[in-house]
Design a protein around this motif. Structure first.
Motif, short mmCIF file in Angstrom:
data_model
loop_
_atom_site.label_atom_id
_atom_site.label_comp_id
_atom_site.label_asym_id
_atom_site.label_seq_id
_atom_site.Cartn_x
_atom_site.Cartn_y
_atom_site.Cartn_z
N GLY A 1 47.54 47.74 153.24
CA GLY A 1 47.81 48.72 152.19
C GLY A 1 47.14 50.05 152.50
N THR A 2 46.26 50.48 151.61
CA THR A 2 45.57 51.76 151.81
C THR A 2 44.25 51.60 152.56
OG1 THR A 2 44.50 51.54 149.64
CG2 THR A 2 46.60 52.75 149.72
N ILE A 3 43.92 50.37 152.95
CA ILE A 3 42.71 50.12 153.74
C ILE A 3 43.06 50.17 155.22
CG2 ILE A 3 40.82 48.53 154.25
CD1 ILE A 3 40.70 49.57 151.43
N VAL A 4 42.39 51.04 155.99
CA VAL A 4 42.65 51.17 157.42
C VAL A 4 41.35 50.99 158.19
CG1 VAL A 4 43.56 52.68 159.24
CG2 VAL A 4 44.55 52.77 156.95
N ARG A 5 41.44 50.27 159.32
CA ARG A 5 40.26 50.00 160.15
C ARG A 5 40.50 50.55 161.56
NH1 ARG A 5 41.53 45.53 156.89
NH2 ARG A 5 39.88 45.06 155.35
#
Length: 435
Positions: free
Chosen positions: A153-157
């Motif tokens: 979703g809106t979490i990026v690593r």
């Protein structure tokens, strides 16, 4: 590392360069390097710091360190202090799971409130290997063996391809300061034991461990994608919906190479735990059932039937802000978009900032009112049903998506005008109903 990071972003996350990013920064080396990389690329960023209060003065010193760094470099700084131990005891969760839940819930709330597009965390390649080994020792399936997702979703690593040693070399080259968490040296925690005692042995046996592990991870992810496709394809052909029930044909189920795996991936999100009983259900007598807290699975002659345990008229399902999919009792998907396209009876677009979470999904009740999209004023839902020539069965089957005590969508029929997208809307949420 900077050039490699830029290449990685260009190849996999080009959209990040044109959006506002909220960086999750603990003060440790990984997160401080992430801040430095983003600053070197001249991104628009803010910093979110969690003070879990688990290490006394050391936790407060971490907060001061990150705060001062942001002040000196004119970076917006946000902090939240959690009473983690009390929350963990109240919820009956481990400290680690509690901290994870608290931080991600706060990140999403902060992202929406402050107008950021994505939250970036500093997980890196060694973290992925350690997570893999932890899950392997506990016993796991595809999800536990395919690593930490690069995006959820809106979490990026964005640091996942980079090893701890690469990050350390970058920090040394650019004289980056960081805080060392004293608990990282305590092998009482499983992750630390793996980090200090197991992984170094594996690396001494094969210096190319991380590189080879990432290849293996890639192969596993590709295989998982194929397995997910096969499960979805099977369910599309043999799973049917009848009112509030889902019926799975038993004969084709028994014909697949691994019916146990298929049943697990169909039912894993419904709260079932008695898996051996479920695996035997296709061979049991009609009427045999397996219970989960909110659902029942039973055999009805030639089908397995999944249904809610509660009377459908009274059932209420909640949808959290971070939830991208709802599979029962309806299939809904939620995603942020930049503009409005292809509006239909099965797709609506709303102003996300007007929503009150958690959203609820429920049946209609006498006295329900809403503001039909495009019309002035309120209308009783019963009058709307009458005008649309709903049968008694149609009314009983109709679901409502609600925000607080307001109807957002008479699902599949009409959106509510109070949540419409206007020129003042900053975040557009697309909600889609799937068959």
């Amino acid at each position: 590392m900077l050039n490699a990071f830029q290449h990685h972003i260009n190849q996999n996350f080009p959209f990040l360069q044109h959006h506002r990013c909220l960086l999750a920064v603990s003060g440790g080396i990984d997160s401080m390097v992430l801040v430095a990389l983003c600053r070197q690329l001249d991104w628009t960023v803010g910093v979110a710091h969690c003070n879990f209060g688990l290490r006394g003065a050391e936790s407060d010193e971490d907060e001061i360190f990150v705060r001062e760094y942001c002040r000196e470099n004119r970076i917006p700084f946000f902090v939240n202090r959690f009473n983690t131990a009390v929350f963990a005891e109240e919820k009956g969760l481990s400290i680690q799971m509690t901290a994870r839940q608290l931080r991600y819930d706060w990140f999403e709330t902060l992202r929406v409130r402050e107008g950021y597009d994505y939250v970036l965390t500093a997980h890196q390649a060694d973290d992925v290997l350690e997570t893999f080994l932890i899950n392997l020792t506990r016993g796991t399936g595809w999800d536990g063996l395919t690593g930490i997702p690069a995006q959820n979703g809106t979490i990026v690593r964005p640091l996942l391809p980079f090893s701890r040693s690469t990050i350390e070399n970058y920090a040394a080259e650019y004289l980056i300061s960081w805080r060392e968490d004293s608990s990282n040296g305590n092998s009482y925690y499983q992750r630390n034991a793996l980090r200090h005692e197991v992984v170094p042995v594996l690396k001494s046996m094969n210096p190319a461990l991380l590189e080879n592990f990432q290849k293996t991870l890639s192969y596993l992810q590709e295989t998982k994608t194929l397995a997910d496709w096969a499960v979805a394809h099977f369910l599309e052909q043999h799973l049917s919906q009848h009112g509030n029930e889902f019926h799975l044909a038993i004969h084709p189920l028994n014909s697949v190479p691994s019916s146990r795996a298929l049943l697990y991936y169909w039912l894993r999100n419904y709260g079932f735990t008695a898996w051996e009983d479920i695996y035997q259900l296709p061979y049991a007598e009609t009427g045999k059932q397996v219970l989960a807290p909110d659902f029942i699975l039973f055999k009805n002659r030639t089908h397995l039937v999944l249904a809610a345990r509660h009377e459908p008229r009274l059932a209420v399902y909640t949808i959290d802000r971070t939830q991208l999919h709802l599979n029962f009792p309806l299939k809904l998907t939620f995603c942020n978009v930049s503009d409005i396209q292809n509006v239909s009876s099965s797709t609506i677009f709303v102003d996300a900032d007007l929503l009150e979470y958690p959203l609820t999904l429920r049946k209609w009740q006498e006295g329900d009112l809403f503001h039909p999209f495009g019309l002035q004023g309120t209308k009783k839902l019963s009058k709307f049903f009458k005008d649309e020539k709903f049968s008694l069965t149609d009314k009983e089957r109709q679901w409502l998506l609600c925000s607080g005590n307001k109807i957002v969508w008479v699902i599949g029929q009409r959106a509510d005008d109070r949540f419409k997208v206007t020129e003042q809307t900053q975040t557009i949420l697309k909600i889609t109903l799937s068959e």
